[in-house]
Scaffold this motif. Structure first.
Motif, PDB file in Angstrom:
ATOM      1  N   SER A   1       0.857  -1.182   0.000  1.00 36.68           N
ATOM      2  CA  SER A   1       0.000   0.000   0.000  1.00 36.68           C
ATOM      3  C   SER A   1       0.891   1.229   0.000  1.00 36.68           C
ATOM      4  O   SER A   1       1.949   1.245   0.633  1.00 36.68           O
ATOM      5  CB  SER A   1      -0.919   0.008   1.220  1.00 36.68           C
ATOM      6  N   VAL A   2       0.463   2.227  -0.747  1.00 39.81           N
ATOM      7  CA  VAL A   2       1.255   3.440  -0.901  1.00 39.81           C
ATOM      8  C   VAL A   2       0.361   4.636  -0.661  1.00 39.81           C
ATOM      9  O   VAL A   2      -0.776   4.684  -1.123  1.00 39.81           O
ATOM     10  CB  VAL A   2       1.862   3.513  -2.323  1.00 39.81           C
ATOM     11  N   THR A   3       0.852   5.616   0.062  1.00 42.53           N
ATOM     12  CA  THR A   3       0.154   6.880   0.255  1.00 42.53           C
ATOM     13  C   THR A   3       1.023   7.980  -0.341  1.00 42.53           C
ATOM     14  O   THR A   3       2.172   8.157   0.082  1.00 42.53           O
ATOM     15  CB  THR A   3      -0.078   7.162   1.744  1.00 42.53           C
ATOM     16  N   LEU A   4       0.482   8.676  -1.342  1.00 47.97           N
ATOM     17  CA  LEU A   4       1.218   9.746  -1.990  1.00 47.97           C
ATOM     18  C   LEU A   4       0.659  11.086  -1.571  1.00 47.97           C
ATOM     19  O   LEU A   4      -0.548  11.258  -1.470  1.00 47.97           O
ATOM     20  CB  LEU A   4       1.125   9.614  -3.514  1.00 47.97           C
ATOM     21  N   ALA A   5       1.516  12.051  -1.351  1.00 46.05           N
ATOM     22  CA  ALA A   5       1.107  13.412  -1.022  1.00 46.05           C
ATOM     23  C   ALA A   5       1.567  14.315  -2.163  1.00 46.05           C
ATOM     24  O   ALA A   5       2.768  14.430  -2.401  1.00 46.05           O
ATOM     25  CB  ALA A   5       1.720  13.861   0.288  1.00 46.05           C
ATOM     26  N   PRO A   6       0.627  14.909  -2.884  1.00 44.26           N
ATOM     27  CA  PRO A   6       1.030  15.763  -4.011  1.00 44.26           C
ATOM     28  C   PRO A   6       1.703  17.047  -3.525  1.00 44.26           C
ATOM     29  O   PRO A   6       1.404  17.550  -2.443  1.00 44.26           O
ATOM     30  CB  PRO A   6      -0.293  16.064  -4.707  1.00 44.26           C
ATOM     31  N   GLU A   7       2.624  17.519  -4.326  1.00 46.03           N
ATOM     32  CA  GLU A   7       3.288  18.774  -3.988  1.00 46.03           C
ATOM     33  C   GLU A   7       2.407  19.927  -4.422  1.00 46.03           C
ATOM     34  O   GLU A   7       1.760  19.875  -5.457  1.00 46.03           O
ATOM     35  CB  GLU A   7       4.633  18.872  -4.701  1.00 46.03           C
ATOM     36  N   THR A   8       2.388  20.973  -3.633  1.00 51.40           N
ATOM     37  CA  THR A   8       1.620  22.154  -3.995  1.00 51.40           C
ATOM     38  C   THR A   8       2.523  23.111  -4.751  1.00 51.40           C
ATOM     39  O   THR A   8       3.723  23.215  -4.473  1.00 51.40           O
ATOM     40  CB  THR A   8       1.070  22.851  -2.740  1.00 51.40           C
ATOM     41  N   GLY A   9       1.944  23.808  -5.740  1.00 51.29           N
ATOM     42  CA  GLY A   9       2.731  24.696  -6.581  1.00 51.29           C
ATOM     43  C   GLY A   9       3.099  25.985  -5.889  1.00 51.29           C
ATOM     44  O   GLY A   9       4.171  26.540  -6.092  1.00 51.29           O
TER      45      GLY A   9
ATOM     46  N   ALA B   1       3.051  17.326   7.102  1.00 52.74           N
ATOM     47  CA  ALA B   1       1.725  17.147   7.681  1.00 52.74           C
ATOM     48  C   ALA B   1       0.804  16.473   6.679  1.00 52.74           C
ATOM     49  O   ALA B   1      -0.015  15.627   7.046  1.00 52.74           O
ATOM     50  CB  ALA B   1       1.144  18.494   8.108  1.00 52.74           C
ATOM     51  N   ALA B   2       0.928  16.814   5.401  1.00 55.88           N
ATOM     52  CA  ALA B   2       0.100  16.183   4.370  1.00 55.88           C
ATOM     53  C   ALA B   2       0.426  14.706   4.260  1.00 55.88           C
ATOM     54  O   ALA B   2      -0.462  13.863   4.031  1.00 55.88           O
ATOM     55  CB  ALA B   2       0.312  16.884   3.031  1.00 55.88           C
ATOM     56  N   MET B   3       1.680  14.339   4.422  1.00 63.30           N
ATOM     57  CA  MET B   3       2.048  12.920   4.357  1.00 63.30           C
ATOM     58  C   MET B   3       1.438  12.156   5.519  1.00 63.30           C
ATOM     59  O   MET B   3       1.121  10.976   5.406  1.00 63.30           O
ATOM     60  CB  MET B   3       3.572  12.771   4.363  1.00 63.30           C
ATOM     61  N   ALA B   4       1.261  12.812   6.634  1.00 63.97           N
ATOM     62  CA  ALA B   4       0.667  12.168   7.803  1.00 63.97           C
ATOM     63  C   ALA B   4      -0.853  12.183   7.750  1.00 63.97           C
ATOM     64  O   ALA B   4      -1.501  11.595   8.594  1.00 63.97           O
ATOM     65  CB  ALA B   4       1.145  12.857   9.074  1.00 63.97           C
ATOM     66  N   GLY B   5      -1.428  12.849   6.726  1.00 60.30           N
ATOM     67  CA  GLY B   5      -2.877  12.877   6.604  1.00 60.30           C
ATOM     68  C   GLY B   5      -3.524  14.044   7.319  1.00 60.30           C
ATOM     69  O   GLY B   5      -4.732  14.063   7.524  1.00 60.30           O
ATOM     70  N   ILE B   6      -2.750  15.026   7.676  1.00 63.74           N
ATOM     71  CA  ILE B   6      -3.275  16.190   8.391  1.00 63.74           C
ATOM     72  C   ILE B   6      -3.426  17.335   7.401  1.00 63.74           C
ATOM     73  O   ILE B   6      -2.504  17.669   6.668  1.00 63.74           O
ATOM     74  CB  ILE B   6      -2.326  16.616   9.534  1.00 63.74           C
ATOM     75  N   SER B   7      -4.599  17.912   7.359  1.00 63.56           N
ATOM     76  CA  SER B   7      -4.860  19.029   6.454  1.00 63.56           C
ATOM     77  C   SER B   7      -4.699  20.334   7.220  1.00 63.56           C
ATOM     78  O   SER B   7      -5.430  20.606   8.176  1.00 63.56           O
ATOM     79  CB  SER B   7      -6.257  18.916   5.867  1.00 63.56           C
ATOM     80  N   LEU B   8      -3.751  21.157   6.801  1.00 60.34           N
ATOM     81  CA  LEU B   8      -3.529  22.441   7.463  1.00 60.34           C
ATOM     82  C   LEU B   8      -4.333  23.557   6.841  1.00 60.34           C
ATOM     83  O   LEU B   8      -4.359  24.659   7.347  1.00 60.34           O
ATOM     84  CB  LEU B   8      -2.028  22.795   7.410  1.00 60.34           C
TER      85      LEU B   8
END
Length: 89
Positions: free
Chosen positions: A60-68, A80-87
């Motif tokens: 299983s893979v969880t990807l966090a997209p980079e923001t521009g 924080a995005a990799m951990a599933g936390i939305s700031l």
């Protein structure tokens, strides 16, 4: 015991035993049929166990997209995005 007898007595050293490798090899060679049978059985059991275990793979893979855009959080927001936390924005 007198003082003289105490000085003359030395502690008994345990007798050293040597292993004769040639004699050991001869004993193994004499019972080589038993050794070969045991090795053959071990190989057969190993092959049966190896081929009877089902091959099952999962990942299983969880990807966090980079923001521009640049945000105030910087790299901390990405962690924080990799951990599933939305700031938020």
């Amino acid at each position: 015991m007198s003082e003289e007898n105490k000085l003359n007595t030395t502690p008994q050293q345990p007798e050293e035993q040597e292993i004769d490798l040639i004699e050991l090899a001869q004993k193994v060679w004499a019972s080589r049929k038993l050794v070969f049978k045991a090795c053959g059985y071990a190989v057969l059991v190993g092959l049966v166990v190896a081929f009877s275990i089902p091959k099952e793979y999962s990942t299983s893979v969880t990807l966090a997209p980079e923001t521009g855009g640049k945000s105030g959080g910087g790299s901390m927001g990405a962690l924080a995005a990799m951990a599933g936390i939305s700031l938020g924005a």
